[in-house]
Write an enzyme that holds these catalytic residues in place. Structure first.
Site, mmCIF file in Angstrom:
data_model
loop_
_atom_site.group_PDB
_atom_site.id
_atom_site.type_symbol
_atom_site.label_atom_id
_atom_site.label_comp_id
_atom_site.label_asym_id
_atom_site.label_seq_id
_atom_site.Cartn_x
_atom_site.Cartn_y
_atom_site.Cartn_z
ATOM 1 N N ARG A 170 0.829 -1.227 0.000
ATOM 2 C CA ARG A 170 0.000 0.000 0.000
ATOM 3 C C ARG A 170 0.860 1.274 0.000
ATOM 4 O O ARG A 170 0.507 2.275 0.618
ATOM 5 C CB ARG A 170 -0.936 0.058 1.213
ATOM 6 C CG ARG A 170 -1.866 -1.105 1.339
ATOM 7 C CD ARG A 170 -2.931 -1.178 0.249
ATOM 8 N NE ARG A 170 -3.675 -2.391 0.427
ATOM 9 C CZ ARG A 170 -3.309 -3.576 -0.111
ATOM 10 N NH1 ARG A 170 -2.251 -3.662 -0.903
ATOM 11 N NH2 ARG A 170 -4.034 -4.642 0.120
ATOM 12 N N SER A 218 -10.227 -0.435 4.631
ATOM 13 C CA SER A 218 -9.322 -0.529 5.780
ATOM 14 C C SER A 218 -8.715 0.832 6.091
ATOM 15 O O SER A 218 -8.159 1.485 5.209
ATOM 16 C CB SER A 218 -8.198 -1.515 5.481
ATOM 17 O OG SER A 218 -8.734 -2.809 5.367
ATOM 18 N N GLU A 288 -3.662 3.632 6.338
ATOM 19 C CA GLU A 288 -3.666 3.359 4.892
ATOM 20 C C GLU A 288 -4.387 4.517 4.194
ATOM 21 O O GLU A 288 -3.986 4.965 3.129
ATOM 22 C CB GLU A 288 -4.391 2.036 4.628
ATOM 23 C CG GLU A 288 -4.581 1.762 3.149
ATOM 24 C CD GLU A 288 -5.240 0.421 2.863
ATOM 25 O OE1 GLU A 288 -5.012 -0.549 3.615
ATOM 26 O OE2 GLU A 288 -5.981 0.351 1.874
HETATM 27 C C1 LIG Z 1 -15.589 -0.872 0.958
HETATM 28 C C2 LIG Z 1 -14.147 -0.640 0.569
HETATM 29 C C3 LIG Z 1 -13.307 -1.729 0.386
HETATM 30 C C4 LIG Z 1 -11.957 -1.531 0.042
HETATM 31 N N1 LIG Z 1 -11.159 -2.619 -0.128
HETATM 32 C C5 LIG Z 1 -9.873 -2.444 -0.512
HETATM 33 C C6 LIG Z 1 -9.021 -3.578 -0.731
HETATM 34 O O1 LIG Z 1 -9.413 -4.741 -0.608
HETATM 35 N N2 LIG Z 1 -7.741 -3.343 -1.075
HETATM 36 C C7 LIG Z 1 -7.246 -2.087 -1.232
HETATM 37 O O2 LIG Z 1 -6.059 -1.951 -1.577
HETATM 38 N N3 LIG Z 1 -8.032 -1.019 -1.045
HETATM 39 C C8 LIG Z 1 -9.319 -1.151 -0.679
HETATM 40 N N4 LIG Z 1 -10.106 -0.054 -0.480
HETATM 41 C C9 LIG Z 1 -9.517 1.304 -0.563
HETATM 42 C C10 LIG Z 1 -9.601 1.964 -1.948
HETATM 43 O O3 LIG Z 1 -10.675 1.466 -2.709
HETATM 44 C C11 LIG Z 1 -8.285 1.816 -2.733
HETATM 45 O O4 LIG Z 1 -7.207 2.414 -2.030
HETATM 46 C C12 LIG Z 1 -8.381 2.448 -4.122
HETATM 47 O O5 LIG Z 1 -7.219 2.113 -4.840
HETATM 48 C C13 LIG Z 1 -8.523 3.965 -4.090
HETATM 49 O O6 LIG Z 1 -8.856 4.395 -5.413
HETATM 50 P P1 LIG Z 1 -9.656 5.759 -5.649
HETATM 51 O O7 LIG Z 1 -9.757 5.955 -7.118
HETATM 52 O O8 LIG Z 1 -10.916 5.779 -4.891
HETATM 53 O O9 LIG Z 1 -8.593 6.789 -5.039
HETATM 54 P P2 LIG Z 1 -8.901 8.087 -4.153
HETATM 55 O O10 LIG Z 1 -9.480 7.689 -2.850
HETATM 56 O O11 LIG Z 1 -9.635 9.066 -4.974
HETATM 57 O O12 LIG Z 1 -7.409 8.577 -3.910
HETATM 58 C C14 LIG Z 1 -6.539 7.803 -3.093
HETATM 59 C C15 LIG Z 1 -5.109 8.371 -3.236
HETATM 60 O O13 LIG Z 1 -4.678 8.178 -4.579
HETATM 61 C C16 LIG Z 1 -4.322 9.414 -5.169
HETATM 62 N N5 LIG Z 1 -4.710 9.379 -6.585
HETATM 63 C C17 LIG Z 1 -5.943 9.128 -7.093
HETATM 64 N N6 LIG Z 1 -5.897 9.157 -8.439
HETATM 65 C C18 LIG Z 1 -4.611 9.449 -8.769
HETATM 66 C C19 LIG Z 1 -3.921 9.617 -10.020
HETATM 67 N N7 LIG Z 1 -4.560 9.503 -11.187
HETATM 68 N N8 LIG Z 1 -2.599 9.902 -9.988
HETATM 69 C C20 LIG Z 1 -1.945 10.019 -8.810
HETATM 70 N N9 LIG Z 1 -2.533 9.878 -7.601
HETATM 71 C C21 LIG Z 1 -3.849 9.584 -7.589
HETATM 72 C C22 LIG Z 1 -5.105 10.460 -4.385
HETATM 73 O O14 LIG Z 1 -4.478 11.730 -4.471
HETATM 74 C C23 LIG Z 1 -5.040 9.881 -2.976
HETATM 75 O O15 LIG Z 1 -3.804 10.150 -2.375
HETATM 76 C C24 LIG Z 1 -11.463 -0.212 -0.140
HETATM 77 C C25 LIG Z 1 -12.331 0.875 0.019
HETATM 78 C C26 LIG Z 1 -13.655 0.682 0.357
HETATM 79 C C27 LIG Z 1 -14.559 1.876 0.506
#
Ligand SMILES: Cc1cc2nc3c(=O)[nH]c(=O)nc-3n(C[C@H](O)[C@H](O)[C@H](O)COP(=O)(O)OP(=O)(O)OC[C@H]3O[C@@H](n4cnc5c(N)ncnc54)[C@H](O)[C@@H]3O)c2cc1C
Length: 296
Positions: A170, A218, A288
């Site tokens: 992560r 998480s 995380e």
């Molecule tokens: C119910 C639930 C279950 C989940 N299960 C998991 C799991 O099993 N495993 C896991 O790893 N995660 C899990 N997550 C967390 C999350 O979904 C992941 O971390 C996911 O990768 C975040 O993607 P996002 O597009 O929503 O990013 P955001 O939340 O929009 O951003 C997260 C970070 O990434 C950066 N970011 C976003 N887009 C870009 C880009 N294009 N370039 C550079 N930086 C960028 C943002 O600035 C921020 O720092 C879960 C979340 C929820 C709500």
């Protein structure tokens, strides 16, 4: 405050509440919220952002706590743009950063490619998955990356290899002030692979996690050799509540917004959990979840 050029105005919202764009449904407003039309539009827009003005990229906001005072500067939203997903050759796929991970999982099955199933459990975009090295069920984003396309703050594009990043659990560290706009991903040929594989994994997840409630997944990373959820639960914190935020009864590493939690409640709860686990177990949990923005 930035003067936005006329040609971008239709894609810019000022003082946009970030509670609309995060899975916790909490947090203050972004000064400027920009949804590009496509990558050329994004490149041109970035070229107009004054030097020194902060830039944040956001995908589906599923790993983001925006403090109640909101975000100064510019937020670039990718999830309605940067949506191209195509097959490059037998085992290689190109995805833009705004594509939902679940779409990659489904499309790979249609292409009879295996190894992308884990993306079905990640409710974010590829850009967020690249930034986080998101993973589930033994799969991890960067294990599949052949190269990434990034933009710098002037809007110039660069193609980079995984060796240019320090990739961990992560955690992804690369050049500052660059953001992902797409990636070439490699999977395996898997004739006969079907959506059943995904359905089983999602069913298992629904049994153990509070899916459907407002959370960020998480909150803490797992410390080496242990599970954050186990440590939190055995510290007696399940159900512990501050304002309208509480530690999930179903999975102790999830914090739920029951409807009206402020980001400050969620953050106070995060700190309370961290302190209690440190007192009880002597282990300092690391978040995380990404916490951004100004306090109210
Ligand atoms: C119910 C639930 C279950 C989940 N299960 C998991 C799991 O099993 N495993 C896991 O790893 N995660 C899990 N997550 C967390 C999350 O979904 C992941 O971390 C996911 O990768 C975040 O993607 P996002 O597009 O929503 O990013 P955001 O939340 O929009 O951003 C997260 C970070 O990434 C950066 N970011 C976003 N887009 C870009 C880009 N294009 N370039 C550079 N930086 C960028 C943002 O600035 C921020 O720092 C879960 C979340 C929820 C709500």
């Amino acid at each position: 405050m930035m003067q936005v050029a006329e040609k971008f105005l239709s894609r810019v919202r000022r003082d946009e509440p970030m509670s609309r764009h995060t899975s916790w449904h909490a947090g203050g407003a972004a000064d400027i919220y920009f949804t590009p039309q496509d990558r050329d539009d994004l490149r041109a827009f970035l070229g107009t952002v004054p030097e020194g003005m902060p830039i944040h990229f956001i995908g589906l906001g599923s790993n983001l706590l925006v403090r109640d005072g909101g975000i100064r500067g510019v937020v670039v939203a990718t999830q309605e743009a940067l949506l191209k997903l195509e097959r490059v050759d037998a085992t290689t796929v190109y995805s833009e950063a705004g594509v939902a991970c679940a779409r990659i999982a489904r499309q790979c099955i249609q292409w009879q490619l295996g190894g992308a199933e884990f993306f079905a459990g990640i409710p974010g975009t590829l850009g967020g998955a690249l930034a986080m090295n998101a993973g589930a069920w033994g799969g991890e984003t960067w294990r599949h990356v052949l190269e990434v396309d990034v933009l710098d703050r002037r809007g110039a594009r660069h193609t980079r290899k995984p060796a240019e990043y320090q990739i961990g659990y992560r955690s992804v560290k690369g050049p500052d002030n660059e953001w992902f706009i797409g990636a070439q991903l490699e999977f395996e040929r898997a004739p006969g692979v079907s959506t059943d594989a995904i359905r089983d994994l999602l069913d298992k997840r629904r049994e153990t996690q509070p899916i459907g409630e407002w959370s960020c997944g998480s909150v803490f990373t797992n410390p080496p050799g242990d599970h954050a959820a186990r440590l939190i639960e055995s510290a007696g914190l399940k159900g512990f509540r501050i304002g309208d935020a509480s530690v999930s009864e179903k999975h102790a590493n999830f914090i739920i917004n029951h409807g009206n939690a402020r980001a400050a409640d969620v953050e106070a709860l995060i700190e309370q959990v961290r302190r209690t686990v440190a007192q009880v177990h002597g282990i300092e949990l690391a978040t995380e979840v990404r916490i951004v923005g100004a306090p109210a």
